[in-house]
Write an enzyme that holds these catalytic residues in place. Structure first.
Site, PDB file in Angstrom:
ATOM      1  CG  HIS A  89      -1.736  -1.277   1.304  1.00  0.00           C
ATOM      2  ND1 HIS A  89      -1.446  -2.262   2.216  1.00  0.00           N
ATOM      3  CD2 HIS A  89      -2.776  -1.731   0.563  1.00  0.00           C
ATOM      4  CE1 HIS A  89      -2.289  -3.271   2.042  1.00  0.00           C
ATOM      5  NE2 HIS A  89      -3.095  -2.982   1.051  1.00  0.00           N
ATOM      6  CD  GLU A 141      -3.529   3.360  -2.802  1.00  0.00           C
ATOM      7  OE1 GLU A 141      -3.662   4.159  -3.742  1.00  0.00           O
ATOM      8  OE2 GLU A 141      -4.033   2.216  -2.778  1.00  0.00           O
ATOM      9  CB  CYS A 209      -4.729  -0.242  -9.935  1.00  0.00           C
ATOM     10  SG  CYS A 209      -5.482  -1.804  -9.494  1.00  0.00           S
ATOM     11  CB  SER A 238     -10.170  -0.362  -0.234  1.00  0.00           C
ATOM     12  OG  SER A 238     -10.928   0.613  -0.899  1.00  0.00           O
ATOM     13  CB  SER A 282      -5.280  -8.817  -1.550  1.00  0.00           C
ATOM     14  OG  SER A 282      -6.521  -8.485  -0.985  1.00  0.00           O
TER      15      SER A 282
END
Length: 334
Positions: A89, A141, A209, A238, A282
């Site tokens: 992050h 982040e 992203c 998130s 993730s």
């Protein structure tokens, strides 16, 4: 399969099916970060210290802990001279200084797409812009990005936050964003900001992203057909939380976030004929496989994969780690 009566008294089978989203699961940044910890453990031996969760996934963290990784909140918890890995992050510059002061061997596993946002923050701050950082307060982040230029950055947490912004010069203001947000909500926030600040500039390239966007896009495709969408992911992730929101906004009748298959409540599936399945960026695919097995045992054995993008991006390991791996390989062959 379920049964349903027809007008003439005959019984017909109801087809139960799963729509499996692709892309799903690990993105290039997460893959790189997890691999960084695994390779560091092999190269230096345990324990390896990791500041914050390397990625936001309960299963990944517990698996790495079992291999010898020790997760800490701050550098002060790391013994002087030890190896510490910074999470995917990203961190503020002061975190590097703290590591240096404790003689820590720091390996930076920040996702390169997050690093890009850090570069943008530094560049716009150097040009004396006010930076409106769209993101969630307290997210690692956001803390890392804001730390690059704290005097220039204001956090905008959702469309409502746009109304509270104050800037010095309306002609010198730019927006940046956390990489894992909902694309739709981010653009709604930008639109609200532009109502007040017509000269608001956009980042040179999209901050959200590619993996976040791709996972949201395929969920939008399958959601209208789904009675329920199951998102595999952790509550502090998130991008996983956003996937549930995207599914509901796109027409899914229900959406749920689970870490493991055993968390799926049978009542969620009652009366359902189509279940959508995806996972956050993730999440290892083995957890999705377990969810599919759980659903198959309850009659949802017909799985169709819906693909909207082909992801091939790969990020190389951090330079510090690659250098040590190369030196170790050379010494073994010498």
């Amino acid at each position: 399969m379920g049964r349903s009566g027809t007008y003439d008294g005959r019984v017909t089978e109801i087809r139960k099916r799963v729509l499996l989203a692709k892309p799903r699961g690990y993105c290039a940044g997460v893959d790189r970060a997890v691999q960084t910890v695994e390779e560091a453990l092999k190269l230096y031996g345990p324990p390896i210290y990791v500041r914050k969760q390397i990625v936001h996934n309960k299963h990944v963290v517990s698996t790495l802990e079992a291999k010898g990784a020790i997760f800490v909140e701050e550098n002060e918890e790391v013994p002087e001279g030890a190896t510490v890995i910074f999470s995917a992050h990203g961190v503020a510059p002061e975190v590097y200084e703290q590591a240096k002061a404790r003689s820590l061997k720091a390996i930076d596993a920040t996702c390169p797409l997050v690093t890009k946002v850090h570069h943008e923050a530094r560049r716009f701050a150097a040009d004396d812009y006010d930076i409106l950082l769209i993101g969630h307060e307290g997210h690692e982040e956001v803390i890392g990005t804001a730390g690059e230029a704290p005097a220039h950055v204001q956090l905008v947490d959702g469309p409502e936050g746009a109304d509270k912004v104050t800037v010095r010069d309306p002609s010198k203001v730019v927006w940046l964003s956390q990489t894992t947000l909902s694309v739709d909500e981010t653009m709604e926030t930008v639109a609200r900001l532009k109502q007040r600040l017509p000269l608001l500039q956009s980042p040179p390239s999209d901050d959200i992203c590619y993996a976040t966007q791709n996972r949201q896009h395929v969920v939008k495709e399958i959601a209208p057909e789904c009675d329920v969408v199951l998102v595999v992911g952790s509550r502090n992730s998130s991008n996983s939380v956003r996937l549930v929101e995207v599914a509901l906004d796109a027409g899914a009748r229900a959406g749920h976030l689970v870490d493991y298959a055993h968390e799926i409540a049978d009542e969620w599936l009652e009366g359902a004929t189509t279940v959508g399945v995806t996972s956050g960026a993730s999440v290892p695919d083995e957890l999705v496989t377990q969810v599919l097995e759980h659903l198959a045992a309850r009659g949802f054995a017909d799985v169709s994969e819906v693909t909207t993008a082909d992801e091939r991006l790969i990020f190389s390991l951090p330079q510090e780690l690659k250098r040590d791996m190369k030196a170790a390989a050379a010494s073994r062959t010498a």
